[in-house]
Structure formats: structure tokens, C-alpha cells
Write a protein that holds these residues in place. Structure first.
Motif, mmCIF file in Angstrom:
data_model
loop_
_atom_site.group_PDB
_atom_site.id
_atom_site.type_symbol
_atom_site.label_atom_id
_atom_site.label_comp_id
_atom_site.label_asym_id
_atom_site.label_seq_id
_atom_site.Cartn_x
_atom_site.Cartn_y
_atom_site.Cartn_z
ATOM 1 N N GLN A 116 -43.654 -85.579 -4.605
ATOM 2 C CA GLN A 116 -42.871 -86.598 -3.913
ATOM 3 C C GLN A 116 -42.771 -87.897 -4.716
ATOM 4 O OE1 GLN A 116 -44.282 -87.127 0.125
ATOM 5 N NE2 GLN A 116 -43.501 -85.133 0.759
ATOM 6 N N GLU A 117 -43.315 -87.879 -5.931
ATOM 7 C CA GLU A 117 -43.245 -89.050 -6.794
ATOM 8 C C GLU A 117 -42.614 -88.660 -8.121
ATOM 9 O OE1 GLU A 117 -44.047 -92.048 -5.763
ATOM 10 O OE2 GLU A 117 -44.839 -91.351 -3.830
ATOM 11 N N SER B 7 -28.038 -87.630 0.765
ATOM 12 C CA SER B 7 -29.386 -87.664 0.192
ATOM 13 C C SER B 7 -29.434 -88.582 -1.024
ATOM 14 C CB SER B 7 -29.841 -86.258 -0.207
ATOM 15 O OG SER B 7 -30.365 -85.559 0.885
ATOM 16 N N LYS B 8 -28.406 -88.527 -1.833
ATOM 17 C CA LYS B 8 -28.353 -89.375 -3.015
ATOM 18 C C LYS B 8 -28.305 -90.849 -2.614
ATOM 19 C CE LYS B 8 -25.794 -89.910 -7.344
ATOM 20 N NZ LYS B 8 -24.631 -89.413 -8.144
ATOM 21 N N ALA B 9 -27.528 -91.165 -1.585
ATOM 22 C CA ALA B 9 -27.453 -92.548 -1.099
ATOM 23 C C ALA B 9 -28.803 -92.989 -0.533
ATOM 24 C CB ALA B 9 -26.365 -92.667 -0.039
ATOM 25 N N GLY C 216 -35.579 -95.088 -2.573
ATOM 26 C CA GLY C 216 -36.406 -94.692 -3.704
ATOM 27 C C GLY C 216 -37.185 -93.421 -3.477
ATOM 28 N N SER C 217 -36.827 -92.668 -2.447
ATOM 29 C CA SER C 217 -37.501 -91.416 -2.120
ATOM 30 C C SER C 217 -36.474 -90.412 -1.602
ATOM 31 C CB SER C 217 -38.578 -91.626 -1.051
ATOM 32 O OG SER C 217 -39.593 -92.492 -1.500
ATOM 33 N N LEU C 218 -36.848 -89.146 -1.657
ATOM 34 C CA LEU C 218 -36.053 -88.100 -1.027
ATOM 35 C C LEU C 218 -36.557 -87.974 0.403
ATOM 36 C CD1 LEU C 218 -33.831 -86.041 -1.821
ATOM 37 C CD2 LEU C 218 -35.656 -84.372 -2.156
ATOM 38 N N ILE C 219 -35.670 -88.176 1.369
ATOM 39 C CA ILE C 219 -36.112 -88.185 2.762
ATOM 40 C C ILE C 219 -35.335 -87.153 3.576
ATOM 41 C CG2 ILE C 219 -36.838 -90.601 2.667
ATOM 42 C CD1 ILE C 219 -34.311 -91.359 4.170
ATOM 43 N N ASN C 220 -35.927 -86.758 4.676
ATOM 44 C CA ASN C 220 -35.331 -85.756 5.549
ATOM 45 C C ASN C 220 -33.975 -86.239 6.063
ATOM 46 O OD1 ASN C 220 -34.842 -84.388 8.273
ATOM 47 N ND2 ASN C 220 -36.588 -83.233 7.494
#
Length: 246
Positions: free
Chosen positions: A8-9, A132-134, A140-144
Motif C-alpha cells: 500500500q506504499e 481511481s486515478k483522480a 496519494g493512495s489507492l482507495i476503495n
């Protein structure tokens, strides 16, 4: 090689949302119509001897209800088969597709209906990807996508579920068992307990493939692939993809 899970990092070797135009060779930019680019991975993250060799985690738009390549067998070659496709990593870190354009059903070659219900599904995938890209650019993270917050905090999901380590057995290996894999490669499964790579051997001209990474498409855009699996053979610089569904 050691394995890491639930990535996740990011760091200098792991970058999210690379530009599609930077991935494919100049004469194969048409591949941008068939893949969503998820991550770039400098292989130094797995093996220091591979430093500077950069591969790309990709998610195909296809399949729709069946495995990719299922309906296009007449366009398969020794590097592609149902649920399998391969690229060669060029010296300047571009992906050169080793199959034929007709491997993809979503083309004029197959009279694809761009007003079909299937196409609408693919467009929804694209919308989910852009969302997701937005979110990534904002947080600064990939979120659900569906539950961006949980208990007052960002609901982060994995860029990669696993990075490095052994190849693992799953539903995807049924094509090896049924001898339906690309014939440029030698694939075998040995039955037994506690075997390296779950007894799976995948080689090209005698040289072994190594597990690089896996990710779930639904973490990136709401797709239905449980594991996009990427393998690499460093002598030929061939990158091999297959896909697992539960």
C-alpha cells in the motif's frame, strides 16, 4: 526470493498509473485500446541484478464473461493462448506484444460492436479507472472506489497483493494441466507437498520464469479479475501474463 504482501506504499521502484504511451513500442501504440496501465515496477525491487529493467502491471479490458482469447483462437500463436499473453521487454523498457492483434476481440478485425452492452461494460471500467486515478492524485493512495472511507479514515486498498516470491497454484493453472498454454513455453506441474513454486515449472528455452507480482483488478477500477499474475524470464526478457478467477 522473498515475498511481500499487501503493498500500500510506493517508492522509487514502484509507481502507480504510468502513462500508456510510455509503455508500448512505437509501432504498437494500438495496444493502448486494450489495456489499463496500473503500475510500473523497477525489478531492482525484487532482484538487485535486475536494476533498471522496468515492467508494467497491466489489466486488459477483456474478457467479457469468458477468458481473454477464448473467442479468438484462430489468432493465437506460440506466445498466446486462452488466458495467456506475452510481451518482450525491449532494451529501452517498452513492451512489445508477441501475439497478433486479432488475439483481442475488441477490434474491427472481429467486427466489434462499439455500441454493444459489452462495450458499455468496458466503458464503465474506464470510468472506474479514471476515478481511481483522480483519487490517487488527491489522496496519494489507492482507495476503495465504493467505500472511500471507513471508520473516519481513508479505506486504502492494495496496489499489489503480492510482490516477489514463489509462483502459486490456483484456478489459472488448469490451463497447464490441460496442456492449453502457449507452446513457446514449457509448463509443468509436479504433484507433492512443500514443493517450491507449488510444483509449478514455467520455462522458455530452458530458462525459468520468476513470479513478479499480482493484483486484483477490482482494487483499481471495479473489474472482475481476482489476480492479474505477472511472470518474468530475464534472459529473453519475456513478460508473461495470466489471470486467476475464484
Amino acid at each position: 526470493m522473498t515475498t511481500r504482501e499487501n503493498i500500500q506504499e510506493l517508492n522509487d521502484h514502484l509507481q502507480a498509473f504510468p502513462k500508456a504511451e510510455d509503455i508500448f513500442t512505437k509501432d504498437q501504440q494500438w495496444l493502448r485500446k486494450h489495456f489499463l496501465p496500473l503500475m510500473s515496477i523497477d525489478l531492482a525491487e525484487i532482484n538487485p541484478e535486475w536494476a533498471g529493467q522496468k515492467v508494467y502491471m497491466l489489466s486488459p479490458f477483456e474478457p467479457y464473461e469468458v477468458y481473454i482469447g477464448y473467442n479468438t483462437t484462430e489468432y493465437h500463436n506460440e506466445y498466446t493462448a486462452t488466458n495467456w499473453l506475452a510481451f518482450k521487454l525491449t532494451d529501452d523498457n517498452k513492451f512489445e506484444f508477441l501475439g497478433k492483434e486479432g488475439f483481442f476481440e475488441r477490434t474491427a478485425i472481429h467486427d466489434w460492436d462499439f455500441n454493444s452492452e459489452e462495450e458499455k461494460e468496458f466503458q464503465e471500467m474506464q470510468k472506474g479507472y479514471e476515478k481511481s486515478k483522480a483519487n490517487f492524485e488527491k489522496y496519494g493512495s489507492l482507495i476503495n472506489l465504493y467505500s472511500p472511507e471507513y471508520d473516519g479514515k481513508l479505506n486504502k486498498v492494495n496496489y499489489l497483493n503480492r510482490l516477489g516470491g514463489d509462483i502459486w497454484d490456483g484456478n489459472w493453472t488448469t490451463t497447464i494441466e490441460s496442456d492449453e498454454y502457449p507452446k513457446a513455453f514449457d509448463m509443468k506441474i509436479e504433484i507433492g507437498n512443500d514443493l517450491p513454486n507449488d510444483g509449478i515449472s514455467i520455462t522458455y528455452q530452458g530458462n525459468p520464469f520468476y513470479f513478479i507480482a499480482e493484483t486484483a483488478s477490482y482494487d483499481w477500477y471495479g473489474g472482475g479479475i481476482d489476480a492479474i499474475i505477472m511472470l518474468y524470464e530475464p534472459v529473453s526478457r519475456i513478460v508473461l501474463f495470466t489471470f486467476d478467477y475464484s
